[in-house]
Design a protein around this motif. Sequence first.
Motif, short mmCIF file in Angstrom:
data_model
loop_
_atom_site.label_atom_id
_atom_site.label_comp_id
_atom_site.label_asym_id
_atom_site.label_seq_id
_atom_site.Cartn_x
_atom_site.Cartn_y
_atom_site.Cartn_z
N GLN A 175 0.81 -1.21 0.00
CA GLN A 175 0.00 0.00 0.00
C GLN A 175 0.86 1.27 0.00
OE1 GLN A 175 -3.32 0.03 -0.27
NE2 GLN A 175 -3.39 -2.21 -0.31
N GLN A 176 2.18 1.08 -0.10
CA GLN A 176 3.15 2.20 -0.13
C GLN A 176 3.09 3.03 1.15
OE1 GLN A 176 2.41 4.34 -3.81
NE2 GLN A 176 3.38 2.75 -5.05
N LEU A 177 2.78 2.35 2.24
CA LEU A 177 2.75 3.02 3.54
C LEU A 177 3.98 2.68 4.38
CD1 LEU A 177 -1.01 2.40 4.45
CD2 LEU A 177 0.01 4.48 3.51
N LEU A 178 4.74 1.68 3.93
CA LEU A 178 5.90 1.21 4.68
C LEU A 178 6.92 0.64 3.72
CD1 LEU A 178 6.82 0.64 7.73
CD2 LEU A 178 6.04 -1.70 7.30
N ASN A 179 8.16 1.05 3.89
CA ASN A 179 9.25 0.45 3.12
C ASN A 179 9.88 -0.64 3.99
OD1 ASN A 179 11.91 -0.09 2.03
ND2 ASN A 179 11.71 1.77 0.79
N ILE A 180 9.56 -1.90 3.69
CA ILE A 180 9.99 -2.96 4.60
C ILE A 180 11.51 -3.14 4.62
CG2 ILE A 180 7.83 -4.25 4.54
CD1 ILE A 180 9.01 -6.09 2.45
N ASN A 181 12.18 -2.80 3.51
CA ASN A 181 13.64 -2.91 3.52
C ASN A 181 14.26 -1.94 4.51
OD1 ASN A 181 13.67 -4.91 1.47
ND2 ASN A 181 13.44 -3.32 -0.09
N GLU A 182 13.79 -0.70 4.49
CA GLU A 182 14.29 0.29 5.44
C GLU A 182 13.77 0.01 6.85
OE1 GLU A 182 13.15 4.09 3.97
OE2 GLU A 182 14.44 3.98 2.18
N PHE A 183 12.53 -0.45 6.95
CA PHE A 183 11.90 -0.68 8.25
C PHE A 183 12.67 -1.70 9.07
CE2 PHE A 183 8.76 -3.20 10.71
CZ PHE A 183 8.37 -2.23 11.62
N TYR A 184 13.01 -2.83 8.46
CA TYR A 184 13.67 -3.90 9.21
C TYR A 184 15.16 -3.66 9.42
CZ TYR A 184 9.45 -6.74 9.29
OH TYR A 184 8.19 -7.21 9.54
#
Length: 247
Positions: free
Chosen positions: A101-110
């Motif tokens: 949904q383009q609400l979270l960048n999982i690569n940067e998040f983790y």
Amino acid sequence: MLLISVPAMLLLTHTAMFPLISLNSFQAEGLYWLTSSGTAPFGVLTVLVLLGLCFRQIPKAHFLPLFITVSISMVSTLALNQFLKPYFSEPRPNAQLLHQQQLLNINEFYQLAPAQRKPVINDAVNQFTTDPHDVQLSPLIANHWRNEVGFAFPSGHTLFAVTLSMVMSYFLLLSGQYLLPSLLCLWSLGMGFSRMLLGMHWSQDVLASTVIGGLIGLACIWGINRCWPRLATLIATLTNTKPLTTP
């Protein structure tokens, strides 16, 4: 084998459990309370309640080896879970949905420290709940998403439930008790389903955790049966009492 067969079937048939049910329903909130039975601090209460039930249903001479086996198995699952999660670094299904949904960048998040992830996912969940979507979250489930910022693999809740159920069921079945082991089996199955349906884990996470939890439980049971005669003698010597019988 029963506990393994369910997530294995889901994995082999490529059946996705998330998003399968409405997360803005009483059903989802019921699953949340089920999954909370394996979440700190409620998980500690779960262990204590089950130990109390076992104390009433098994011979008193068998309760000490049960207590020791449960303690060792719980420490083992906690340590292994803490090691495996960062090793595999698998994103959770709900994080993947927020990423789509383009609400979270999982690569940067983790790549962030766990404490730094909470404000990031909090903003993403807040935006998700205010935008129109097919997946609607109740406030309880939304708060659950905000607090679960770790990796997906393995499922610590499933590890906890399966290992605890295996160990306690062994001693209960030896004592001729069948109702509580059956309920523990259903609880373990429900725990795995709740983690998948709430968007916390994939089917492979639950399958692997079931296998690992079963192996930990069996190893601890085997260990207590091998060591208990000498351990019982040592305890009797230190306490000047009669040695307890072997489970």
